[in-house]
Design a protein around this motif. Structure first.
Motif, PDB file in Angstrom:
ATOM      1  N   ASN A  94      -8.888  10.243  -6.786  1.00 42.87           N
ATOM      2  CA  ASN A  94      -8.884   8.785  -6.628  1.00 42.87           C
ATOM      3  C   ASN A  94      -8.303   8.149  -7.888  1.00 42.87           C
ATOM      4  O   ASN A  94      -8.679   8.512  -9.002  1.00 42.87           O
ATOM      5  CB  ASN A  94     -10.301   8.263  -6.398  1.00 42.87           C
ATOM      6  N   THR A  99      -4.865   1.930  -6.344  1.00 42.13           N
ATOM      7  CA  THR A  99      -5.412   1.098  -5.268  1.00 42.13           C
ATOM      8  C   THR A  99      -5.255  -0.378  -5.598  1.00 42.13           C
ATOM      9  O   THR A  99      -4.880  -1.193  -4.736  1.00 42.13           O
ATOM     10  CB  THR A  99      -6.897   1.433  -5.051  1.00 42.13           C
ATOM     11  N   GLN A 229       2.355   3.898  -2.221  1.00 45.33           N
ATOM     12  CA  GLN A 229       1.693   4.502  -1.064  1.00 45.33           C
ATOM     13  C   GLN A 229       1.974   6.001  -0.998  1.00 45.33           C
ATOM     14  O   GLN A 229       1.099   6.776  -0.595  1.00 45.33           O
ATOM     15  CB  GLN A 229       2.164   3.806   0.217  1.00 45.33           C
ATOM     16  N   GLN A 232      -0.240   7.571  -3.383  1.00 45.67           N
ATOM     17  CA  GLN A 232      -1.604   7.575  -2.855  1.00 45.67           C
ATOM     18  C   GLN A 232      -1.800   8.725  -1.874  1.00 45.67           C
ATOM     19  O   GLN A 232      -2.873   9.352  -1.843  1.00 45.67           O
ATOM     20  CB  GLN A 232      -1.909   6.240  -2.186  1.00 45.67           C
TER      21      GLN A 232
END
Length: 366
Positions: A94, A99, A229, A232
């Motif tokens: 994470n 984010t 993205q 991610q």
């Protein structure tokens, strides 16, 4: 050995009357030394700059999973020594900054598109206002011109009937003034129309410019968003081929700094050999040269490898290759690539020797 001595004695007893044989037999020790020296010179000339054999350690190529920014480990799905296959999940990561940036980019794109739509609507409204003002001005001027033209035509008709007044200067001056007024109003109408058209063209041009500018800015933001993205998606590390887990350096919930190794993966079988040549021995070895790799015991089928790396400096041998404890050995490191299908174990010490072919590629072509 006794048999050779008896054979030489019989040969001497048979040919002792021969002067040449007697000379050789009397100087056999000296002649033996000369022969040994000659053989040593010949062997040295044949093998000069060559090492017939040296040792190395079979290793596997590694890949290290890391990320370019600070991260938080969500879950580790593997343990050291585990065999994983293509498609298996290795670790979930994470990145709070990622984010946050994705959310910011999404808001910026929405706001930019909203402003672009609002600006277009405002410009369209201004164009409509200009057209409305032009239409009002046109109707006013057209009505006034029509009235003046009617009056002017009426005056001309009256003047034609009253021939006695046809040479009247005052009547002529009045008609001329009215004609000039009509012409002036028509010029004013043409000028108003031209000015309005120019305003409309300018407004529409600025609208296109704003749309193009907003579109370019939005496209740049969308490209950055796509990259974010993509990063991610890569936070869930999935194996793309078969590996063996070497080291796991993190735990669930742990925060990791940028570029810190998270998981180390290796191949199941060795893919290369790191050989070491003693610094006291000169080795004339070239990149691309073919070598033969075998186990220390010499058992099993030999593997042909290719020299892919030669160190440019002297390095210390691995401790397990020292002949005596606390007495380091130094030499040159040679990296050898071997086929994946080989009989060696990871970390196994092997023997490396030269083959008859100089270049592996040449042998393959043949």
């Amino acid at each position: 050995m006794r048999f050779l001595e008896d054979l030489l004695d019989n040969f001497w007893n048979t040919h002792k009357n021969n002067a040449g044989v007697a000379y050789v037999y009397g100087h056999k020790l000296s002649i033996a030394w000369v022969v040994c020296v000659i053989l040593a010179i010949v062997v040295g000339f044949v093998y000069q700059g060559k090492v017939a054999m040296f040792r190395g350690i079979a290793e596997a190529s590694e890949t290290i999973i890391s990320v370019p920014s600070a991260t938080e480990i969500v879950k580790v799905h593997v343990v050291p020594g585990q065999e994983i296959h293509a498609g298996d999940t290795i670790v979930q990561i994470n990145r709070p900054d990622l984010t946050l940036r994705i959310a910011e980019l999404t808001r910026e794109i929405d706001a930019l598109e909203g402003r672009s739509n609002l600006s277009s609507a405002e410009i369209d409204q201004k164009v409509a206002d200009v057209k409305a003002n032009l239409e009002t001005r046109r109707l006013t001027l057209t009505a006034e011109i029509r009235n003046l033209e009617a009056e002017y035509n009426s005056n001309k008709a009256i003047s034609a009937k009253l021939k006695s007044l046809s040479n009247s200067k005052s009547q002529s001056d009045g008609n001329d003034a009215m004609a000039m007024r009509i012409k002036s109003l028509k010029n004013e109408l043409a000028l108003a129309t031209k000015s309005a058209n120019e305003q409309i063209a300018l407004l529409r041009g600025s609208s296109k410019l704003q749309k193009a500018s907003g579109k370019n800015e939005a496209e740049n933001l969308k490209k950055e968003l796509e990259e974010m993205q993509k990063q991610q998606e890569e936070l869930i590390q999935i194996a793309k081929e078969d590996w063996v887990v070497g080291d796991v350096n993190v735990r669930d919930g742990e925060k990791v700094s940028s570029f810190a190794p998270i998981v180390t993966l290796t191949h199941k079988s060795p893919t290369l050999v790191r050989g070491y040549i003693n610094e006291q021995i000169y080795q004339n070895m070239d990149l691309g040269e073919a070598v033969k790799v075998t186990t220390l015991a010499g058992t099993g089928k030999a593997v042909v490898g290719e020299v892919v790396g030669l160190s440019s400096r002297i390095v210390a041998f691995p401790e397990r290759m020292w002949k005596m404890p606390e007495m380091p050995v130094y030499g040159r490191e040679v990296t050898i690539k071997i086929p994946e299908n080989n009989p060696f174990l990871l970390g196994e010490m092997v023997t490396i020797s030269e083959t008859s072919g100089k270049k592996l590629k040449k042998n393959e072509n043949k």
